[in-house]
Design a protein around this motif. Structure first.
Motif, PDB file in Angstrom:
ATOM      1  N   ALA A 163       0.876  -1.171   0.000  1.00  0.00           N
ATOM      2  CA  ALA A 163       0.000   0.000   0.000  1.00  0.00           C
ATOM      3  C   ALA A 163       0.914   1.221   0.000  1.00  0.00           C
ATOM      4  O   ALA A 163       1.867   1.298   0.779  1.00  0.00           O
ATOM      5  CB  ALA A 163      -0.906   0.007   1.227  1.00  0.00           C
ATOM      6  N   GLN A 165       1.227   5.564  -0.335  1.00  0.00           N
ATOM      7  CA  GLN A 165       0.614   6.881  -0.301  1.00  0.00           C
ATOM      8  C   GLN A 165       1.736   7.915  -0.295  1.00  0.00           C
ATOM      9  O   GLN A 165       2.381   8.146   0.721  1.00  0.00           O
ATOM     10  CB  GLN A 165      -0.257   7.040   0.952  1.00  0.00           C
ATOM     11  CG  GLN A 165      -0.921   8.398   1.067  1.00  0.00           C
ATOM     12  CD  GLN A 165      -1.856   8.678  -0.092  1.00  0.00           C
ATOM     13  OE1 GLN A 165      -2.665   7.840  -0.470  1.00  0.00           O
ATOM     14  NE2 GLN A 165      -1.742   9.866  -0.674  1.00  0.00           N
ATOM     15  N   LEU A 176      -3.673  -6.444   2.064  1.00  0.00           N
ATOM     16  CA  LEU A 176      -4.007  -5.193   2.742  1.00  0.00           C
ATOM     17  C   LEU A 176      -5.389  -4.733   2.294  1.00  0.00           C
ATOM     18  O   LEU A 176      -5.724  -4.805   1.115  1.00  0.00           O
ATOM     19  CB  LEU A 176      -2.973  -4.115   2.425  1.00  0.00           C
ATOM     20  CG  LEU A 176      -1.544  -4.399   2.906  1.00  0.00           C
ATOM     21  CD1 LEU A 176      -0.563  -3.438   2.244  1.00  0.00           C
ATOM     22  CD2 LEU A 176      -1.454  -4.298   4.419  1.00  0.00           C
ATOM     23  N   LEU A 179      -7.825   0.506   3.052  1.00  0.00           N
ATOM     24  CA  LEU A 179      -6.841   1.583   2.949  1.00  0.00           C
ATOM     25  C   LEU A 179      -7.542   2.923   3.132  1.00  0.00           C
ATOM     26  O   LEU A 179      -8.627   3.161   2.596  1.00  0.00           O
ATOM     27  CB  LEU A 179      -6.153   1.541   1.591  1.00  0.00           C
ATOM     28  CG  LEU A 179      -5.420   0.244   1.233  1.00  0.00           C
ATOM     29  CD1 LEU A 179      -4.768   0.371  -0.132  1.00  0.00           C
ATOM     30  CD2 LEU A 179      -4.390  -0.095   2.290  1.00  0.00           C
ATOM     31  N   ALA A 188      -4.082   0.965   7.158  1.00  0.00           N
ATOM     32  CA  ALA A 188      -4.554  -0.207   6.408  1.00  0.00           C
ATOM     33  C   ALA A 188      -4.853  -1.309   7.405  1.00  0.00           C
ATOM     34  O   ALA A 188      -4.398  -1.280   8.565  1.00  0.00           O
ATOM     35  CB  ALA A 188      -3.511  -0.662   5.400  1.00  0.00           C
TER      36      ALA A 188
END
Length: 255
Positions: A163, A165, A176, A179, A188
């Motif tokens: 994941a 970001q 995962l 989110l 997550a």
């Protein structure tokens, strides 16, 4: 004519304290300043521009208090020594001292948190180092070249899940889900052995001149932790120490 030399009745001599006396005076002043800082810290936390930087150095202030206590005790200045010892004890009382838990038969997992702030020029080395720690779950911040890092880290981990970001990563042995990014807080859910686990990847603001931004971030994080029913892990770069109110607020919520 002979001249007579003598002392004038109105003359005076400048008295300079001895080195030992100066040390004693300096010790008293330092202990008084440490008390002033600690009381201000307890009263307003990080709520004044720039105060968060002073609070973040709480461990160093504790060491200074111990040093003043030793100097005062050697000089037999017992009142100063007692004041220094008390403020040192109060300062260090804010450190979380973990109590080792007994081993259980429950499944265990290894979680590693890493900030790449000083490692971005050595991405391949960072991947090898973190690989050697054998994590089940990796929480990373400030990764400038995530593609290069992941290529190295995941080369021995086919099927792992990522994941992402911005410059923040959550890399997991398990899938995962859920989110979410809110108020800068990235999280997550991991179906870890035994029960689902919520993971918060913390990368807090580092600007104590604008302390409102720090408070807003940690308030959002604290609210999310409180309302989440599953077990969780809060990990990452807090840009704070136990003497900063944001760190302390999260520390009070988790074991």
């Amino acid at each position: 004519m002979k001249r007579r030399h003598g002392r004038s009745g109105g003359s005076s001599r400048l008295h300079i304290p001895s080195g030992s006396r100066l040390i004693g005076i300096a010790t008293v002043i330092l202990v008084a300043m440490l008390w002033c800082w600690y009381l201000l810290f307890r009263l307003v936390g990080d709520g004044l521009a720039g105060l968060g930087w002073l609070n973040a150095a709480g461990f160093q202030w504790g060491l200074l208090a111990i040093s003043c206590t030793v100097v005062a005790a050697v000089r037999r200045a017992w009142l100063t020594a007692a004041a220094g010892a008390l403020v040192a004890a109060l300062i260090f009382s804010h450190i979380y001292w973990p109590i080792p838990h007994r081993e259980t038969s429950a499944a265990q997992m290894r979680i590693v948190s890493a900030s790449f702030r000083t490692q971005n020029k050595r991405m391949d080395e960072a991947a090898r180092h973190l690989d050697a720690l054998s994590p089940d779950l990796l929480v990373a911040q400030e990764v400038n070249d995530a593609d290069r890092f992941l290529a190295g880290f995941l080369s021995k981990r086919p099927g792992w899940h990522v994941a992402r970001q911005g410059r923040e990563l959550i890399v997991s042995r398990w899938p995962l889900s859920n989110l979410r990014l809110e108020g800068g807080v990235f999280r997550a859910t991991v179906p870890a052995p035994g029960a689902p686990l919520t993971v918060w990847n913390v990368h807090a603001p580092k600007d104590y001149q604008r302390y409102v931004a720090n408070r807003s971030y940690f308030l959002t994080l604290a609210r999310d932790v409180i309302k989440t029913e599953t077990p969780g892990v809060v990990a990452g770069d807090f840009n704070a120490s136990p003497w900063n109110e944001g760190y302390a607020s999260i520390d009070a919520l988790v074991d």
